[in-house]
Design an enzyme around this catalytic site. Sequence first.
Site, mmCIF file in Angstrom:
data_model
loop_
_atom_site.group_PDB
_atom_site.id
_atom_site.type_symbol
_atom_site.label_atom_id
_atom_site.label_comp_id
_atom_site.label_asym_id
_atom_site.label_seq_id
_atom_site.Cartn_x
_atom_site.Cartn_y
_atom_site.Cartn_z
ATOM 1 N N GLU A 262 8.447 -2.977 -7.105
ATOM 2 C CA GLU A 262 9.219 -2.503 -5.953
ATOM 3 C C GLU A 262 8.262 -1.670 -5.135
ATOM 4 O O GLU A 262 7.884 -0.570 -5.532
ATOM 5 C CB GLU A 262 10.440 -1.704 -6.410
ATOM 6 N N GLU A 394 3.477 2.045 6.721
ATOM 7 C CA GLU A 394 4.424 2.948 6.067
ATOM 8 C C GLU A 394 3.883 4.382 6.107
ATOM 9 O O GLU A 394 2.814 4.669 5.598
ATOM 10 C CB GLU A 394 4.669 2.515 4.618
#
Length: 496
Positions: A262, A394
Amino acid sequence: MSMIEFLPEVADFLNAVQGLRIDGQRVAAPETIAVINPSTEAEIARVASADAAHVDMAVAAARQALSGPWGTMSGHDRGVLLWRLADAIEARKDIFGQLDALDNGKPFYKARDVDAVYSARHFRYFAGWASKIEGRTIPVSEPGRFNYTSVEPVGVCGLITPWNYPTLMVAWKLAPALAAGNTIVLKPAEQTPLSALYLADLALEIGFPPGVLNVVPGLGGTAGAALAAHKGVDKIGFTGSTETGRRIVAASTGNLKKVSLELGGKAANIIFPDADLASATDGAFWALFGNNGQSCTAGARLFVHASIREQVLAGLIQRANALSVGPGMARAAHDLGPIISQPQMDKVLSYVAQGEAEGARRVAGGHRLDQPGYFVAPTILDGVSDAMAVAREEIFGPVLAVLSFEDESEVLARANATEFGLAAGLWTNDLSRAHRMAARLQAGTIWINTWGDTDAASPFGGMKQSGYGREMGQEAIALYSQTKSVWLGIKESDLI
């Protein structure tokens, strides 16, 4: 500023140098990690730092536990232990809340009432699954043959968790892995190891056999790398950056261990002009600023239809300026805490500066607060274009990038034009559009007129470079299990 007093259990925990948890024992190490409170920049604890030899010890203990009482325990009895652990977490939610507020910085009340409580829910949900993992009998076409499957644990699982939700991310991985019958070597983030160590003590106290849950805090490049490459580990479950995820996959090839990832995200959040604008503005605001932007699912790219842009932007700015930012252990219930560390704060501020240099307009925040701790004022950048770094990379901090769009097909293409695919969302009162967009957005989770909802029963995971595998729900049991097919030849006489 008035601070919450440490609980006696927390004070005692912080005052002792915390060893590794291996085979039910506290193991010292030559090197230690200084645990820093990001709200004060002060050292609050010392924790043993695992090296490759310690990882060897932990893997050996986990392997041995597979052939002990845990390996022969029924699914029902595993479920009972998981339920007891959930009860224990909930009964000690104040302790977990303080530990996470101290080494992560998030507000204590959120760490207690959200992270700890939802961790308990995860263990309860998977406690129910432990007795329901079953194979099938298959009506095969070959005469004189009987075929069935059995579902077995993978074996020794190495779990590597991040610092943004220290207790909850452990629960997401640990609960299904234990329900499926595996044994665990857990490496929590070096910034936030405290609640994982406390959880290991709690598991031992309520009856988990030694060696089932081993915790090896340490640096990612040392303990994490050793765990990812270890040939005695059968499965790696990792949550963290995409860059680190690639290194873990490369390290796993030595014994072709199973891997689930993840990873990072740069979620698109889209507000259409027919949406309930008050609800959409509030939802979009917290989609990014919830957990201080330190979430892989943060709605970092906010696409607002040009016709409503000024109205939405005004609402966002008003909310940002009204936020209360302060230490996690303050008695006042602050909305946001600090950034996790000095390097992460510097990274966040550098993105703000780069965004402005590339032409974005800072309309709120964007500076370090003048107080001890790694505090950054909630930041909104307007006039962002798709090519800017703040729209592509990000940031993992309280920086919201606002972009404009004109029509549905345009924004769909722009939302999907990213290497990430963890989450996306939209705000609209047009039901057809909602389902049409949900079908075409390239992300593992789609939120419509809401943001951030998760549940232990609902699968969660990414597409593209946001990883693979699904945590939570029935899919998580499959993640930590393997299926064996058994064939039996039947003599004709056996059928009489």
